[in-house]
Design a protein around this motif. Structure first.
Motif, PDB file in Angstrom:
ATOM      1  N   GLU A 140      90.053 -30.819  15.946  1.00  0.00           N
ATOM      2  CA  GLU A 140      90.751 -29.568  16.203  1.00  0.00           C
ATOM      3  C   GLU A 140      91.593 -29.172  14.994  1.00  0.00           C
ATOM      4  OE1 GLU A 140      93.036 -30.113  19.672  1.00  0.00           O
ATOM      5  OE2 GLU A 140      91.329 -30.079  21.058  1.00  0.00           O
ATOM      6  N   VAL A 141      91.494 -27.932  14.609  1.00  0.00           N
ATOM      7  CA  VAL A 141      92.283 -27.369  13.511  1.00  0.00           C
ATOM      8  C   VAL A 141      93.078 -26.192  14.076  1.00  0.00           C
ATOM      9  CG1 VAL A 141      92.228 -26.288  11.249  1.00  0.00           C
ATOM     10  CG2 VAL A 141      90.587 -28.078  11.784  1.00  0.00           C
ATOM     11  N   TRP A 142      94.397 -26.241  13.921  1.00  0.00           N
ATOM     12  CA  TRP A 142      95.271 -25.205  14.465  1.00  0.00           C
ATOM     13  C   TRP A 142      95.600 -24.177  13.376  1.00  0.00           C
ATOM     14  CZ3 TRP A 142      96.467 -24.683  19.504  1.00  0.00           C
ATOM     15  CH2 TRP A 142      96.205 -25.769  20.344  1.00  0.00           C
ATOM     16  N   ILE A 143      95.515 -22.921  13.782  1.00  0.00           N
ATOM     17  CA  ILE A 143      95.868 -21.801  12.890  1.00  0.00           C
ATOM     18  C   ILE A 143      97.173 -21.216  13.416  1.00  0.00           C
ATOM     19  CG2 ILE A 143      95.270 -19.479  12.155  1.00  0.00           C
ATOM     20  CD1 ILE A 143      92.569 -21.977  12.979  1.00  0.00           C
ATOM     21  N   LYS A 144      98.200 -21.214  12.556  1.00  0.00           N
ATOM     22  CA  LYS A 144      99.524 -20.748  12.943  1.00  0.00           C
ATOM     23  C   LYS A 144      99.963 -19.618  12.003  1.00  0.00           C
ATOM     24  CE  LYS A 144     100.937 -25.312  14.661  1.00  0.00           C
ATOM     25  NZ  LYS A 144     101.940 -26.397  14.558  1.00  0.00           N
ATOM     26  N   ALA A 145     100.593 -18.623  12.580  1.00  0.00           N
ATOM     27  CA  ALA A 145     101.129 -17.504  11.803  1.00  0.00           C
ATOM     28  C   ALA A 145     102.115 -16.744  12.668  1.00  0.00           C
ATOM     29  CB  ALA A 145     100.029 -16.574  11.307  1.00  0.00           C
ATOM     30  N   VAL A 146     103.054 -16.097  12.017  1.00  0.00           N
ATOM     31  CA  VAL A 146     104.023 -15.235  12.689  1.00  0.00           C
ATOM     32  C   VAL A 146     103.968 -13.869  12.012  1.00  0.00           C
ATOM     33  CG1 VAL A 146     106.427 -14.869  13.309  1.00  0.00           C
ATOM     34  CG2 VAL A 146     105.501 -17.193  13.272  1.00  0.00           C
ATOM     35  N   VAL A 147     103.523 -12.867  12.750  1.00  0.00           N
ATOM     36  CA  VAL A 147     103.438 -11.500  12.241  1.00  0.00           C
ATOM     37  C   VAL A 147     104.613 -10.729  12.823  1.00  0.00           C
ATOM     38  CG1 VAL A 147     102.021  -9.440  12.014  1.00  0.00           C
ATOM     39  CG2 VAL A 147     100.935 -11.687  12.142  1.00  0.00           C
ATOM     40  N   VAL A 148     105.496 -10.269  11.945  1.00  0.00           N
ATOM     41  CA  VAL A 148     106.707  -9.580  12.379  1.00  0.00           C
ATOM     42  C   VAL A 148     106.687  -8.150  11.869  1.00  0.00           C
ATOM     43  CG1 VAL A 148     108.060 -11.700  12.466  1.00  0.00           C
ATOM     44  CG2 VAL A 148     107.996 -10.366  10.357  1.00  0.00           C
ATOM     45  N   GLU A 149     107.468  -7.311  12.521  1.00  0.00           N
ATOM     46  CA  GLU A 149     107.617  -5.923  12.087  1.00  0.00           C
ATOM     47  C   GLU A 149     108.609  -5.854  10.939  1.00  0.00           C
ATOM     48  OE1 GLU A 149     106.288  -2.629  11.757  1.00  0.00           O
ATOM     49  OE2 GLU A 149     105.880  -3.122  13.843  1.00  0.00           O
ATOM     50  N   GLN A 150     108.323  -4.977   9.978  1.00  0.00           N
ATOM     51  CA  GLN A 150     109.252  -4.780   8.868  1.00  0.00           C
ATOM     52  C   GLN A 150     110.423  -3.929   9.360  1.00  0.00           C
ATOM     53  OE1 GLN A 150     107.636  -2.938   5.325  1.00  0.00           O
ATOM     54  NE2 GLN A 150     108.683  -4.435   4.084  1.00  0.00           N
ATOM     55  N   VAL A 151     111.594  -4.534   9.383  1.00  0.00           N
ATOM     56  CA  VAL A 151     112.748  -3.923  10.032  1.00  0.00           C
ATOM     57  C   VAL A 151     113.806  -3.592   8.988  1.00  0.00           C
ATOM     58  CG1 VAL A 151     114.547  -4.223  11.758  1.00  0.00           C
ATOM     59  CG2 VAL A 151     112.277  -5.177  12.151  1.00  0.00           C
ATOM     60  N   LEU A 152     114.294  -2.354   9.061  1.00  0.00           N
ATOM     61  CA  LEU A 152     115.446  -1.923   8.275  1.00  0.00           C
ATOM     62  C   LEU A 152     116.637  -1.811   9.211  1.00  0.00           C
ATOM     63  CD1 LEU A 152     114.351   0.858   5.772  1.00  0.00           C
ATOM     64  CD2 LEU A 152     115.580  -1.202   5.232  1.00  0.00           C
ATOM     65  N   LYS A 153     117.778  -2.256   8.743  1.00  0.00           N
ATOM     66  CA  LYS A 153     118.992  -2.151   9.536  1.00  0.00           C
ATOM     67  C   LYS A 153     120.115  -1.596   8.679  1.00  0.00           C
ATOM     68  CE  LYS A 153     118.196  -5.746  13.020  1.00  0.00           C
ATOM     69  NZ  LYS A 153     118.727  -6.989  13.638  1.00  0.00           N
TER      70      LYS A 153
ATOM     71  N   THR B  92     133.931   9.438   1.194  1.00  0.00           N
ATOM     72  CA  THR B  92     132.843   8.473   1.068  1.00  0.00           C
ATOM     73  C   THR B  92     133.004   7.370   2.103  1.00  0.00           C
ATOM     74  OG1 THR B  92     134.049   7.203  -0.601  1.00  0.00           O
ATOM     75  CG2 THR B  92     132.547   8.925  -1.391  1.00  0.00           C
ATOM     76  N   GLU B  93     131.863   6.853   2.534  1.00  0.00           N
ATOM     77  CA  GLU B  93     131.781   5.675   3.390  1.00  0.00           C
ATOM     78  C   GLU B  93     130.688   4.784   2.832  1.00  0.00           C
ATOM     79  OE1 GLU B  93     133.591   4.755   5.887  1.00  0.00           O
ATOM     80  OE2 GLU B  93     134.755   6.572   6.322  1.00  0.00           O
ATOM     81  N   GLN B  94     130.891   3.485   2.937  1.00  0.00           N
ATOM     82  CA  GLN B  94     129.929   2.527   2.410  1.00  0.00           C
ATOM     83  C   GLN B  94     129.271   1.774   3.555  1.00  0.00           C
ATOM     84  OE1 GLN B  94     132.050   0.118  -0.481  1.00  0.00           O
ATOM     85  NE2 GLN B  94     131.368   1.434  -2.144  1.00  0.00           N
ATOM     86  N   ILE B  95     127.964   1.530   3.397  1.00  0.00           N
ATOM     87  CA  ILE B  95     127.184   0.789   4.374  1.00  0.00           C
ATOM     88  C   ILE B  95     126.320  -0.224   3.639  1.00  0.00           C
ATOM     89  CG2 ILE B  95     127.120   2.669   6.045  1.00  0.00           C
ATOM     90  CD1 ILE B  95     124.287   3.285   5.043  1.00  0.00           C
ATOM     91  N   HIS B  96     125.759  -1.150   4.398  1.00  0.00           N
ATOM     92  CA  HIS B  96     124.794  -2.100   3.875  1.00  0.00           C
ATOM     93  C   HIS B  96     123.431  -1.781   4.466  1.00  0.00           C
ATOM     94  CE1 HIS B  96     127.801  -5.395   2.549  1.00  0.00           C
ATOM     95  NE2 HIS B  96     127.260  -4.821   1.497  1.00  0.00           N
ATOM     96  N   LEU B  97     122.438  -1.645   3.613  1.00  0.00           N
ATOM     97  CA  LEU B  97     121.055  -1.484   4.054  1.00  0.00           C
ATOM     98  C   LEU B  97     120.388  -2.848   3.974  1.00  0.00           C
ATOM     99  CD1 LEU B  97     119.129   0.725   5.037  1.00  0.00           C
ATOM    100  CD2 LEU B  97     118.318   0.960   2.702  1.00  0.00           C
ATOM    101  N   TYR B  98     119.929  -3.354   5.118  1.00  0.00           N
ATOM    102  CA  TYR B  98     119.472  -4.741   5.238  1.00  0.00           C
ATOM    103  C   TYR B  98     117.975  -4.771   5.514  1.00  0.00           C
ATOM    104  CZ  TYR B  98     119.082  -9.501   7.107  1.00  0.00           C
ATOM    105  OH  TYR B  98     118.707 -10.797   7.344  1.00  0.00           O
ATOM    106  N   ASN B  99     117.247  -5.534   4.725  1.00  0.00           N
ATOM    107  CA  ASN B  99     115.809  -5.736   4.906  1.00  0.00           C
ATOM    108  C   ASN B  99     115.612  -7.030   5.692  1.00  0.00           C
ATOM    109  OD1 ASN B  99     113.030  -5.910   4.747  1.00  0.00           O
ATOM    110  ND2 ASN B  99     113.007  -6.545   2.601  1.00  0.00           N
ATOM    111  N   GLU B 100     115.406  -6.895   7.000  1.00  0.00           N
ATOM    112  CA  GLU B 100     115.238  -8.062   7.858  1.00  0.00           C
ATOM    113  C   GLU B 100     113.752  -8.385   7.996  1.00  0.00           C
ATOM    114  OE1 GLU B 100     117.507  -9.578  11.857  1.00  0.00           O
ATOM    115  OE2 GLU B 100     116.420  -7.694  11.967  1.00  0.00           O
ATOM    116  N   SER B 101     113.146  -8.756   6.901  1.00  0.00           N
ATOM    117  CA  SER B 101     111.726  -9.093   6.890  1.00  0.00           C
ATOM    118  C   SER B 101     111.449 -10.010   5.706  1.00  0.00           C
ATOM    119  CB  SER B 101     110.870  -7.825   6.791  1.00  0.00           C
ATOM    120  OG  SER B 101     111.218  -7.078   5.635  1.00  0.00           O
ATOM    121  N   PRO B 102     110.349 -10.753   5.756  1.00  0.00           N
ATOM    122  CA  PRO B 102     110.061 -11.745   4.714  1.00  0.00           C
ATOM    123  C   PRO B 102     109.381 -11.187   3.478  1.00  0.00           C
ATOM    124  CG  PRO B 102     108.445 -11.931   6.455  1.00  0.00           C
ATOM    125  CD  PRO B 102     109.408 -10.868   6.890  1.00  0.00           C
ATOM    126  N   GLU B 103     109.243  -9.879   3.352  1.00  0.00           N
ATOM    127  CA  GLU B 103     108.584  -9.294   2.183  1.00  0.00           C
ATOM    128  C   GLU B 103     109.459  -8.198   1.598  1.00  0.00           C
ATOM    129  OE1 GLU B 103     104.638  -7.989   2.841  1.00  0.00           O
ATOM    130  OE2 GLU B 103     103.939  -9.885   3.692  1.00  0.00           O
TER     131      GLU B 103
END
Length: 869
Positions: free
Chosen positions: A147-160, A185-196
């Protein structure tokens, strides 16, 4: 099966010598043998084991394939797994998989040579977010099933969008109340919550539902609807909101600091005290994946939209208030008449009528008027007394305009990230004052005998205190050629540029004179003696030095004037160098009419809204305008595959920004062919819309066998043009097909398109599986029974068919026409079934519809015979 070949020595073996023995193994069957060889050395006995093993393979495979975390971006990802053979003979393997996640496993069977490695490719598609944990079975020769197991996690590219201080997700930013012309002016953080990594861009939604631009939300509904007709609804909202930066690249799990600036602008309305509330939506999204992108395109080139999840919306709320600063008395202030050296004062009450904002003021310096205090700050709904003073320094009537600067924070044009304090609004006051002269009695004294330079006609009495003496004596004030009164006859024709001397300039004649100037008398124009003192006069070298100094300063002043004129000419050029104004100045005394944007034609508005400046933000209305302009200009046949002209080569070598890439539509991103017959050819269009003002070069990189007929693979798309490339799909293999191919823009910007198809066999369907034939009422006995059945082709490929009767013990009485033929794609064909009645004929029959390279369908026929008595 072992044989020993050796000659035993007759004498003992000396040191350093050896005896060679050969053992032969000759197996007679496929089995492992074991024996031993006995060696006698003097009194010692040595047992030497003998093993005879048959050749075998030893296959090994990795137990797991881990793709890791991936983005759901419709790409086909390939991983390799190796099968190693450590044995001495070749070994076979076989891979079986009955799941739905893995797309391709190549090869599924094969042979691994001795002491070698065989690579297996496994493909998965990142079309939807999910967790993949699948198992495939691998049969290895000599090892059984593994038996050979194939593992992967496909996630959505999320901006926060996160808060800088709290770190929590932000849905809305409230800038609060601001004066028109100021900024916050106001300051915010744009966060890339994804592995790419992700390229992002900010787009202002100026046509979103719920957006408000300049509406007083505190007013009643009727008043708000009445003011809508007075407002300019076509305001460019990119001037209200600034996002710095408005494009960029985020690494995996990276935060980027974004500065948002709100600068409300006052609309041209009748009520200057109108409060204007703003509700805007700012959308951060991945480049090329905006919400209104072309997702699916039909054959008629009509686009439908699909909301893409890879974006985040941020609501921006703010209000604009006018400056409500009043003066009592004002704005015209009259001062009492006063004399020179005296002072007149007026006490003024300055009131801030605003209920929400304080106001900072500063009075500019004005001649003859003083203000105390000159600057300060007024809280909301408060008042302050200001003393205006009129201190004239000369006699006359003064009407001055006093400028009151309102101080606030605004953007620095050189550095948009920094707010600086500057005047943003001005209030004008009018000051009126009169300075009178005092009457002064003049006392006359007796002249002791010396005649001064200023005296009366007789020189007897002199008035003191009526004036001040000048430091310089009057030497010459007129040109001698400008008057001819009392001119001597011989001096009437004098043409030289001589000066006229006053009769009482004796005091000035002893000073150093200028040797190159001539003096004549005031009446007869006779050349007058001009004494030059050699001790005080300039030498020739000193005179040349003076001339050089004069020339230096004259040239310096002329250069300053020339630079000033050049700057003014450049400023005028930039003012009038635009597509709206052509430099025509209005006539004297005439005013230009007030033209609203609503009065302009829609074509001009769309052209004006094109994002020509790369520094301004993109808005939804701008994107819609350029899309409508580009889709109206479609070309395809005459496009060049490579840049040829100088302009095309220059444009196609440019490195495009994220904002420019966002204005290039290549889609749909997923081309779904649906059910496609094997051995058939199907075409779908890949649409390309260039909304830029430059050429772009599109190159497709297709290495998939099923898409090899696609052409052309390269095109140069002109500015503001729509075109398409036909994607041709054909396959000979049944099953699901998912593959992605990539493309390049200007040979450097990469993208990809997913191709999906379901390869099915050729198939025909019948409108009915059972057919009952009844006689037609009123027909004679013995008449044939007739009925039709419809053969349908739901596939995209023509299908050939043949009707074959099913053989039975009795001969069938049913016939069908046509017996064979073709049914075109997505069409049908009527076939007629006839039953021939006769003595002892069977009333049932059966036919088989045999499809060439396809399925088979059975048709049962029944004859319904009615016996009348």
């Amino acid at each position: 099966q072992f044989k020993l070949i050796v000659e035993n020595p007759e004498k003992p073996i000396a040191s350093g010598l050896q005896v060679k023995a050969v053992v032969e193994y000759s197996p007679e069957c496929a089995e492992d043998l074991q024996d031993k060889l006995i060696l006698l050395v003097d009194d010692d006995i040595v047992d030497i084991p003998l093993l005879g093993l048959i050749p075998y393979c030893y296959l090994e495979i990795e137990s797991e394939i881990n793709f890791g975390e991936m983005i759901a971006n419709n790409k086909v990802i390939t991983k390799e797994i190796s099968i190693s053979n450590h044995g001495s003979t070749s070994g076979m393997f076989r891979i079986s998989y009955d799941g739905v996640v893995l797309l391709n496993i190549k090869p599924t069977r094969g042979v691994v040579k001795p002491k070698s490695v065989r690579t297996i490719e496994v493909d998965i598609c990142t079309d939807v977010p999910r967790v993949i944990r699948e198992m495939m079975k691998v049969e290895l020769e000599g090892r059984g099933c593994t038996e050979v197991w194939i593992k992967a996690v496909v996630v959505e590219q999320v901006l926060k969008v996160l808060g800088v201080s709290c770190g929590k997700v932000l849905k809305c930013i409230n800038f609060g109340p601001l004066y028109f012309g100021t900024s916050k002016t106001e300051q915010i953080h744009l966060y890339n919550e994804s592995p790419e990594s992700m390229d992002w861009i900010a787009v202002l939604e100026d046509n979103a539902i719920g957006g408000e631009m300049g509406t007083d939300l505190q007013r009643s509904t009727d008043a708000g609807l009445q003011d809508l007709s007075l407002k300019n609804t076509d305001v460019d909202v990119s001037t209200l909101i600034l996002c710095i930066p408005n494009q960029g690249t985020l690494l995996p799990y990276e935060k980027s600091l974004i500065t948002l600036c709100f600068s409300p602008e006052e609309f041209e309305v009748s009520d200057s005290s109108l409060i204007q509330d703003y509700v805007l939506f700012l959308r951060f999204e991945t480049v090329g994946k905006r919400g209104g992108c072309l997702q699916t395109l039909s054959d008629s080139a009509t686009a439908t939209t699909r909301n893409h999840p890879r974006h985040v919306d941020l609501a921006l709320i703010g209000s604009g208030f006018p400056v409500m600063l009043t003066f009592n008395p004002g704005p015209a202030i009259n001062f009492k008449d006063c004399y020179l050296g005296e002072q007149a004062q007026v006490l003024c009450t300055m009131r801030n009528e605003s209920e929400f904002l304080p106001v900072r003021f500063s009075f500019r310096k004005t001649a003859h008027f003083n203000i105390s205090p000159e600057r300060g700050k007024l809280k909301k709904k408060s008042a302050k007394e200001v003393m205006f003073s009129f201190s004239p320094r000369q006699i006359g009537t003064f009407e001055m305009k006093q400028i009151v600067d309102i101080i606030g924070t605004g953007l620095d044009k050189n550095n948009l990230d920094v707010l600086k304090t500057k005047p943003f609004h001005q209030i004008y006051l009018s000051f009126f004052g009169v300075c009178k002269s005092k009457r002064k009695s003049i006392l006359f004294t007796v002249n002791p005998g010396l005649t001064p330079m200023i005296s009366n006609a007789t020189g007897q009495f002199v008035a003191h205190g009526t004036g001040q003496l000048s430091d310089t004596a009057p030497v010459a004030i007129l040109k001698s050629t400008q008057t001819q009164i009392h001119t001597h006859r011989k001096n009437r024709n004098c043409k030289d540029d001589a000066l006229i001397a006053f009769p009482n300039d004796r005091a000035a004649s002893i000073r150093p004179g200028d040797w190159n100037k001539k003096y004549r008398t005031i009446f007869t124009k006779t050349e007058r003696y001009n004494y030059i003192d050699p001790e005080f006069a300039y030498t020739d070298s000193e005179q040349l030095l003076r001339e050089e100094n004069k020339k230096y300063y004259a040239d310096f002043i002329a250069g300053l004037r020339q630079r000033r004129l050049e700057k003014e000419a450049a400023r005028q050029f930039y003012i009038y160098n635009n597509p709206v104004s052509i430099g025509i100045k209005p006539a004297e005394g005439l005013k230009s009419p007030n033209i609203s944007i609503t009065d302009l034609p829609k074509e001009k508005l769309q052209h004006k809204m094109l994002p020509l400046d790369d520094n301004c933000m993109l808005t939804s209305r701008k994107l819609a305008a350029i899309v409508s302009k580009s889709t109206n200009k479609e070309v395809w046949s005459w496009l060049s595959p490579m840049p040829s002209s100088t302009q095309e080569k220059e444009d196609c070598s440019l490195t495009l920004t994220h904002k420019q890439l966002h204005q290039i539509f290549i889609g749909p991103s997923t081309i779904d062919f649906g059910d496609v017959c094997v051995y058939s050819t199907t075409t779908k269009e890949l649409h390309i819309i260039n909304n830029l003002l430059v050429h772009i070069w599109i190159q497709l990189e297709i290495e998939i066998m099923e898409l090899q007929e696609t052409s052309p693979l390269s095109q140069v798309v002109p500015p503001l043009t729509k075109t398409h490339i036909p994607i041709v799909f054909e396959t000979n293999s049944l099953g699901m097909f998912k593959r992605s191919f990539s493309y390049k823009i200007n040979n450097q910007h990469l993208g990809h398109v997913l191709v999906v198809a379901n390869a099915v066999p050729i198939e025909l369907e019948l409108s009915a599986r059972e057919l009952t034939l009844s006689p037609v009422p009123g027909c004679l006995a013995g008449t044939e029974f007739r009925r039709t059945v419809r053969v349908c082709n739901p596939r995209n490929h023509p299908a050939g068919f043949t009707w074959r009767p099913v053989a039975t013990d009795r001969k069938t009485a049913f016939t069908i026409q046509p017996v064979r033929g073709f049914v075109e794609a997505y069409s049908d064909l009527e076939c007629e079934v006839v039953w021939h009645p006769g003595f002892n004929t069977p009333e049932t029959g059966e036919f088989t519809l045999c499809v060439r390279k396809g399925n088979s369908v059975k048709l049962k026929c029944f004859a319904k015979v009615t016996i009348q008595q």
